[in-house]
Enzyme design. Sequence first.
Site: not given
Ligand SMILES: Nc1nc2c(ncn2[C@@H]2O[C@H](COP(=O)(O)OP(=O)(O)OP(=O)(O)O)[C@@H](O)[C@H]2O)c(=O)[nH]1
Ligand SMILES: O=C([O-])CC(=O)C(=O)O
Ligand SMILES: [Mn+2]
Length: 589
Positions: A70, A209, A218, A238, A260-264, A285, A374-375, A497-498
């Site tokens: 983005r 993208y 979004k 979000h 984003s990319a923080c674990g959702k 998401d 990468a997605r 994770y789990g």
């Molecule tokens: N250490 C750790 N890493 C995590 C955990 N959950 C997710 N991650 C890592 O964080 C990264 C992003 O996780 P996603 O679950 O894809 O994040 P998201 O919030 O869905 O991201 P967007 O789709 O971009 O909005 C990945 O590399 C995961 O492996 C966790 O509980 N612990």
């Molecule tokens: O919207 C995108 O491009 C990918 C995504 O889920 C985010 O960044 O939160």
């Molecule tokens: Mn996600």
Amino acid sequence: MRFTNPKVVGWLEEWTALMQPERSVMVDASAAMREQLIATLVELGTIKALNPQLRPGSYLASSDPRDVARLESRTIICSEREADAGPTNNWRAPSEMREMMRKLYEGCMRGRTMYIIPFSMGEVGSPFAIYGIEITDSAYVALSMLTMATIDDRVRAAIDADGVFVPAVHSVGYPLVGREDVAWPCNPEDTYIAHFPETREIWSYGSGYGGNALLGKKCLALRIASVAARDEGWLAEHMLILKLTSPRNEVYYVAGAFPSACGKTNLAMLVPTRPGWRAETVGDDIAWLRRGPDGRLWAVNPEMGFFGVAPGTSVKTNPVAMETVARNTIFTNCALTADGDVWWEGMTKEPPEGLTDWQGRPYTGEGPAAHPNARFTVSIEESPNIAPERDGVPISAILFGGRRSTLVPLVTEARSWEHGVFLGSIMASETTAAAEGAVGRVRRDPFAMLPFCGYNMGDYFGHWLSMAETDPQALPRIYLVNWFRRGADGGFVWPGYGENVRVLSWIIDRLEGRAAGSETPLGLIPKPEDFEVEGLDLSENWFDLLFSMDKEELIAEVDLIREHYARFAEHLPKQLAAQFNEFEESVHR
Ligand SMILES: Nc1nc2c(ncn2[C@@H]2O[C@H](COP(=O)(O)OP(=O)(O)OP(=O)(O)O)[C@@H](O)[C@H]2O)c(=O)[nH]1
Ligand SMILES: O=C([O-])CC(=O)C(=O)O
Ligand SMILES: [Mn+2]
């Protein structure tokens, strides 16, 4: 089938005249349409078929290396008044933006096909659905929209009947005039993702993208929907939505906002490690939430697919995601294995031999083989673990989370809705590869909505507070979580994770009045005896490592929050100023 409604026809004619595509295609959900889009993309070299024995029905797309995330600096809220975009959004006057972008759009589809995509975010026919029409010259976008949004004849018919839709214009900005097409056409110099909140329109140019180009996600379901939600008294967030069944067979729905990319996606696909717990995905998401007649907050996932982060996903960390992407998946910017499968960092410990990196070069071991952002794009129907509930679930708890190496405890409970809104409003997180710019820098990202709120974020805080004007007791409790604290060795302290089910288990115990807590400046933390760590490989001082707050750092945080709040000036709600004062006092106490 074509449109007959004069409003829709007029809109399409206007844009066709401006962008001058060579032909147009109405996108429907038929298998033939999907095959046609795939054939087009394979021929152009945008996607490659993966080995059908290893990854049936799946393809790998490789983007232009300049178009991988983005673009927040090019994402613009064009409200009539600058104050309505607020201090956290880029703003341009709508007339100025329209004039500038119309010039870009002029002839931008020459030599190309214009795909017309009538889509719904939310269940068709539900009063909460929002319909849109995206026009795009990208077959990749059309194919992805088929997965992410609801596209069927009922949507087209409904839009044709009353002419109500969010107009969403997209072009990659690469007209075929005196040049051949390329595998990933784009136009990074002139990329803009513009939103017109008053007229509920989206204009996107130059990027193919995900978040810049799949305009239902979004752009519509968050930025435009947040404005509709403000006006109509609901919330567009979000957030993931998780269905959790406890060992006592009680069902709870939990929503969570993480940047984003923080674990959702990972939490939405949780496989609980504790006996008797079961988890299912409702959404990963985006959540739209409304007060029900019972006063509770009910949530729907308006999407039909996952656009998930590939790196870090493995059979160990997220087996549900691995099973979901086993087939019928479009991968973008992953590495390619010698036998025609995909690979990314974290999928296995070591990269396999003979890897081709995300840019199509033999992988030498330098840098990542897959792009960090990468997605995978895949239908929710491919998930082995999707909850059947599509038309609303009552939320018991809301989590706000982010990446904080220090300071923020594993979990805290807000003292009230108002305190929870305070915690949401001061959230911060280390930046990730999901957007352009440096990675790992702490920035305030209130409610994980910083890049996605379509109006003044101070007013947005006020809107959240207003949800508690009636029957606050019926609202969910609010929690702050942080899976990402680091120890002295730099590694994550919490296994995540789990194992995150342990945090959820404490939250449920709190909701049911079975666990006590201790006050801290950021809310209630568990008592060590109420928090189950049996079976985890943690050091003696695990509780401190996960829950302690350094006083110096808290004091520094107070100053950072003061600066953050100052940006909102008179748009900062008084209740939050009061919450801040209480926070500051408790830090110094
Ligand atoms: N250490 C750790 N890493 C995590 C955990 N959950 C997710 N991650 C890592 O964080 C990264 C992003 O996780 P996603 O679950 O894809 O994040 P998201 O919030 O869905 O991201 P967007 O789709 O971009 O909005 C990945 O590399 C995961 O492996 C966790 O509980 N612990
Ligand atoms: O919207 C995108 O491009 C990918 C995504 O889920 C985010 O960044 O939160
Ligand atoms: Mn996600």
